[in-house]
Design a protein around this motif. Structure first.
Motif, PDB file in Angstrom:
ATOM      1  N   LYS A 131     -13.347  18.210 -23.391  1.00 41.19           N
ATOM      2  CA  LYS A 131     -12.672  16.888 -23.518  1.00 41.19           C
ATOM      3  C   LYS A 131     -11.525  17.256 -25.195  1.00 41.19           C
ATOM      4  CE  LYS A 131     -14.658  13.582 -20.896  1.00 41.19           C
ATOM      5  NZ  LYS A 131     -15.374  12.157 -20.761  1.00 41.19           N
ATOM      6  N   LYS A 132     -12.458  17.970 -25.949  1.00 42.72           N
ATOM      7  CA  LYS A 132     -12.309  17.780 -26.941  1.00 42.72           C
ATOM      8  C   LYS A 132     -11.466  19.078 -27.248  1.00 42.72           C
ATOM      9  CE  LYS A 132     -16.865  16.723 -29.994  1.00 42.72           C
ATOM     10  NZ  LYS A 132     -17.335  17.474 -30.435  1.00 42.72           N
ATOM     11  N   ASP A 133     -11.263  19.942 -25.929  1.00 44.34           N
ATOM     12  CA  ASP A 133     -10.454  21.214 -26.712  1.00 44.34           C
ATOM     13  C   ASP A 133      -8.552  20.617 -26.322  1.00 44.34           C
ATOM     14  OD1 ASP A 133     -13.267  23.698 -25.132  1.00 44.34           O
ATOM     15  OD2 ASP A 133     -12.087  23.654 -27.054  1.00 44.34           O
ATOM     16  N   LYS A 134      -8.805  20.188 -25.032  1.00 45.21           N
ATOM     17  CA  LYS A 134      -7.841  19.165 -23.989  1.00 45.21           C
ATOM     18  C   LYS A 134      -7.383  18.539 -25.578  1.00 45.21           C
ATOM     19  CE  LYS A 134      -9.101  19.363 -19.330  1.00 45.21           C
ATOM     20  NZ  LYS A 134      -9.254  18.425 -18.274  1.00 45.21           N
ATOM     21  N   LYS A 135      -7.991  17.555 -25.781  1.00 42.46           N
ATOM     22  CA  LYS A 135      -7.066  17.516 -27.351  1.00 42.46           C
ATOM     23  C   LYS A 135      -6.566  17.615 -28.405  1.00 42.46           C
ATOM     24  CE  LYS A 135     -10.459  12.854 -26.872  1.00 42.46           C
ATOM     25  NZ  LYS A 135     -11.485  11.595 -27.569  1.00 42.46           N
ATOM     26  N   GLU A 136      -7.623  18.599 -28.823  1.00 42.78           N
ATOM     27  CA  GLU A 136      -7.055  19.335 -29.765  1.00 42.78           C
ATOM     28  C   GLU A 136      -6.488  20.116 -29.348  1.00 42.78           C
ATOM     29  OE1 GLU A 136     -11.325  20.633 -31.795  1.00 42.78           O
ATOM     30  OE2 GLU A 136     -10.161  22.811 -30.907  1.00 42.78           O
ATOM     31  N   LYS A 137      -5.876  21.051 -27.447  1.00 44.32           N
ATOM     32  CA  LYS A 137      -4.406  21.486 -27.093  1.00 44.32           C
ATOM     33  C   LYS A 137      -3.470  20.417 -27.632  1.00 44.32           C
ATOM     34  CE  LYS A 137      -6.688  24.848 -24.574  1.00 44.32           C
ATOM     35  NZ  LYS A 137      -6.628  25.436 -22.983  1.00 44.32           N
ATOM     36  N   LYS A 138      -3.571  19.503 -26.995  1.00 43.96           N
ATOM     37  CA  LYS A 138      -2.486  17.987 -27.007  1.00 43.96           C
ATOM     38  C   LYS A 138      -1.684  18.601 -28.413  1.00 43.96           C
ATOM     39  CE  LYS A 138      -3.157  15.501 -22.941  1.00 43.96           C
ATOM     40  NZ  LYS A 138      -4.110  14.371 -22.660  1.00 43.96           N
ATOM     41  N   GLU A 139      -3.271  17.763 -29.668  1.00 39.41           N
ATOM     42  CA  GLU A 139      -2.524  17.621 -31.070  1.00 39.41           C
ATOM     43  C   GLU A 139      -1.441  18.603 -31.233  1.00 39.41           C
ATOM     44  OE1 GLU A 139      -6.348  14.990 -32.092  1.00 39.41           O
ATOM     45  OE2 GLU A 139      -6.026  17.042 -32.689  1.00 39.41           O
ATOM     46  N   LYS A 140      -1.944  20.056 -30.715  1.00 38.70           N
ATOM     47  CA  LYS A 140      -1.337  21.287 -31.395  1.00 38.70           C
ATOM     48  C   LYS A 140      -0.130  21.484 -30.832  1.00 38.70           C
ATOM     49  CE  LYS A 140      -5.750  24.738 -32.157  1.00 38.70           C
ATOM     50  NZ  LYS A 140      -6.225  25.734 -31.320  1.00 38.70           N
ATOM     51  N   LYS A 141       0.101  21.246 -29.295  1.00 36.93           N
ATOM     52  CA  LYS A 141       1.464  20.732 -29.376  1.00 36.93           C
ATOM     53  C   LYS A 141       1.984  20.359 -29.606  1.00 36.93           C
ATOM     54  CE  LYS A 141       0.168  22.443 -24.122  1.00 36.93           C
ATOM     55  NZ  LYS A 141      -0.257  22.036 -22.856  1.00 36.93           N
ATOM     56  N   GLU A 142       1.728  18.866 -29.792  1.00 38.35           N
ATOM     57  CA  GLU A 142       2.821  17.867 -30.501  1.00 38.35           C
ATOM     58  C   GLU A 142       3.332  18.050 -31.448  1.00 38.35           C
ATOM     59  OE1 GLU A 142      -0.086  14.032 -28.795  1.00 38.35           O
ATOM     60  OE2 GLU A 142       0.158  14.303 -30.703  1.00 38.35           O
ATOM     61  N   LYS A 143       2.091  18.461 -32.671  1.00 38.52           N
ATOM     62  CA  LYS A 143       2.813  19.327 -33.891  1.00 38.52           C
ATOM     63  C   LYS A 143       3.843  20.048 -33.427  1.00 38.52           C
ATOM     64  CE  LYS A 143      -1.585  18.493 -36.532  1.00 38.52           C
ATOM     65  NZ  LYS A 143      -2.385  19.843 -36.508  1.00 38.52           N
ATOM     66  N   LYS A 144       3.520  21.178 -32.817  1.00 36.81           N
ATOM     67  CA  LYS A 144       5.282  22.262 -32.112  1.00 36.81           C
ATOM     68  C   LYS A 144       5.951  21.851 -32.026  1.00 36.81           C
ATOM     69  CE  LYS A 144       1.644  26.011 -30.716  1.00 36.81           C
ATOM     70  NZ  LYS A 144       0.961  27.121 -29.548  1.00 36.81           N
ATOM     71  N   ASP A 145       6.125  20.808 -30.938  1.00 34.80           N
ATOM     72  CA  ASP A 145       6.880  19.705 -30.458  1.00 34.80           C
ATOM     73  C   ASP A 145       7.654  19.651 -32.246  1.00 34.80           C
ATOM     74  OD1 ASP A 145       5.442  18.683 -27.760  1.00 34.80           O
ATOM     75  OD2 ASP A 145       6.265  20.152 -28.115  1.00 34.80           O
ATOM     76  N   LYS A 146       7.003  18.953 -32.673  1.00 40.68           N
ATOM     77  CA  LYS A 146       7.778  18.101 -34.157  1.00 40.68           C
ATOM     78  C   LYS A 146       8.474  19.210 -34.820  1.00 40.68           C
ATOM     79  CE  LYS A 146       4.226  13.640 -34.514  1.00 40.68           C
ATOM     80  NZ  LYS A 146       3.384  13.054 -35.088  1.00 40.68           N
ATOM     81  N   LYS A 147       7.837  20.247 -35.039  1.00 42.89           N
ATOM     82  CA  LYS A 147       8.068  21.474 -35.331  1.00 42.89           C
ATOM     83  C   LYS A 147       9.784  22.327 -35.731  1.00 42.89           C
ATOM     84  CE  LYS A 147       4.129  23.020 -37.948  1.00 42.89           C
ATOM     85  NZ  LYS A 147       3.017  24.192 -37.699  1.00 42.89           N
ATOM     86  N   GLU A 148       9.360  21.909 -33.390  1.00 43.78           N
ATOM     87  CA  GLU A 148      10.765  22.234 -32.999  1.00 43.78           C
ATOM     88  C   GLU A 148      11.687  21.504 -33.114  1.00 43.78           C
ATOM     89  OE1 GLU A 148       8.420  25.049 -29.070  1.00 43.78           O
ATOM     90  OE2 GLU A 148       9.224  23.483 -28.600  1.00 43.78           O
ATOM     91  N   LYS A 149      11.495  19.735 -32.974  1.00 49.09           N
ATOM     92  CA  LYS A 149      12.945  19.075 -33.341  1.00 49.09           C
ATOM     93  C   LYS A 149      13.043  18.869 -34.442  1.00 49.09           C
ATOM     94  CE  LYS A 149      10.281  15.784 -30.132  1.00 49.09           C
ATOM     95  NZ  LYS A 149       9.214  15.261 -29.953  1.00 49.09           N
ATOM     96  N   LYS A 150      12.109  19.472 -35.508  1.00 53.23           N
ATOM     97  CA  LYS A 150      12.540  19.728 -37.151  1.00 53.23           C
ATOM     98  C   LYS A 150      14.115  20.708 -37.242  1.00 53.23           C
ATOM     99  CE  LYS A 150       8.889  17.305 -39.535  1.00 53.23           C
ATOM    100  NZ  LYS A 150       7.896  16.662 -39.766  1.00 53.23           N
ATOM    101  N   SER A 151      13.369  21.150 -37.193  1.00 50.76           N
ATOM    102  CA  SER A 151      14.035  22.554 -37.024  1.00 50.76           C
ATOM    103  C   SER A 151      15.300  22.672 -35.748  1.00 50.76           C
ATOM    104  CB  SER A 151      13.648  24.087 -36.253  1.00 50.76           C
ATOM    105  OG  SER A 151      12.749  24.130 -35.272  1.00 50.76           O
TER     106      SER A 151
END
Length: 341
Positions: free
Chosen positions: A98-118
């Motif tokens: 569960k922790k790994d999944k949460k961390e992966k989701k958070e990482k994905k969300e951060k990546k998506d935000k960065k891609e959106k900004k760029s």
């Protein structure tokens, strides 16, 4: 010589013979008694020996049983310990996953935000649809929608480049017909947004006799798109006390939340009951993200309902004052009453 004769005569006399016979009989009796005593003693000795053997056998059996019981108890305890250890290990594994999944989701969300900004700096973004403050529309996260739009824009730009190259190559030929892809893709985007945005309400405190037909009859004025009554697995005709209702637009969902919350549901089988109408999130599941989303929506909804209730109470109080003639601002024009109150 005379003495010897006397003795021989006495020995041959009948009295002496009787005495000898009696002595012999007594001796035989004594021998028999002695034999009987000896045999009795011999008989008693093996009985005692057999009793001792039986006692020893019983003790041995008890000891064996006790040992077996102890072994079985020890084995059971070992098994229990092993099972508990296995369960603890499984729980730890599940928590780690569960922790790994949460961390992966958070990482994905951060990546998506960065891609959106760029991407926002490179390409022009279309204005997002306004989301209501009090009652959020039940749709997929806005971030995912924006990411999808950006991907589609990239595809569009690539297609446009290909079309330009093909036009340059075909200058000598007749002008190519305009492609329909740029006009069709915005329509597809709108359709996907509509699919992701769902206007669903949770209907609770229903009687066990509630059915899809009775629920549709209760909500027939606002024309819901779909209705679903949660039923029991063993008894598919018996309601579990709640259901879901979906609408095709936000306004109808808002009117349902406003007018049908705490309305009396009467199907004719059970006494009328006051139902609850609240917001929910589509997709199902018991994830923490979904629960938090539903809770946040319903907190905003309750706040708005409380505000509306307070406003209604104020209006009632003002009307009562006006009717009773105790209004202090009776001389003020109605258009200015809002400023004076």
């Amino acid at each position: 010589m005379g003495d010897k004769r006397k003795l021989a005569d006495e020995a041959t006399s009948p009295q002496v013979k009787k005495a000898k016979r009696e002595d012999k009989k007594e001796k035989k009796k004594e021998k028999r008694k002695a034999k009987e005593v000896v045999e009795a003693v011999k008989a008693e000795v093996p009985v005692e020996k057999s009793d001792k053997k039986e006692k020893k056998d019983k003790k041995d059996k008890k000891d064996k049983k006790d040992k077996k019981d102890k072994k079985e108890k020890e084995e059971k305890e070992k098994k229990k310990k092993e099972e508990e250890e296995e369960e603890e290990e499984e729980d730890k594994k599940e928590k780690k996953e569960k922790k790994d999944k949460k961390e992966k989701k958070e990482k994905k969300e951060k990546k998506d935000k960065k891609e959106k900004k760029s991407s926002s700096t490179d390409s022009e973004e279309t204005p997002a649809e306004p989301v209501p403050d009090a009652m959020e529309v039940d749709e997929a996260p806005v971030e995912q929608e924006v990411a999808k739009k950006e991907e589609k824009k990239d595809k569009k730009s690539k297609k446009d480049k290909k079309d330009k190259k093909s036009k340059k190559d075909q200058k000598t030929d007749a002008p190519a017909q305009p492609t329909d892809t740029p006009a069709e893709e915005p329509v597809q985007e709108d359709e996907e947004i509509k699919k992701n945005s769902r206007f669903i309400c949770f209907v609770g405190n229903l009687p066990y006799s509630a059915t899809r037909e009775s629920l549709a009859k209760h909500f027939e004025k606002i024309a819901p798109v779909s209705l679903r009554v949660a039923t029991q697995i063993d008894k598919p005709t018996k309601c579990r006390g709640f259901g879901f209702i979906e609408f095709d637009n936000y306004d109808r969902m808002k009117t349902c939340l406003k007018l049908y919350h705490h309305s009396m549901f009467d199907d004719g089988k059970y006494p009328p009951r006051r139902m609850n109408v609240e917001l929910t999130a589509g997709g199902g599941g018991k994830s923490e993200h979904r629960k938090a989303k539903i809770e946040a929506k319903n907190i905003k909804l309750t706040e708005e309902r409380q505000r509306n209730a307070k406003q209604i109470q104020k209006e009632k109080a003002q009307n009562e004052r006006a009717e009773s003639g105790q209004n202090d601002f009776a001389h003020v024009h109605p258009s200015r009453m809002g400023r004076m109150a």
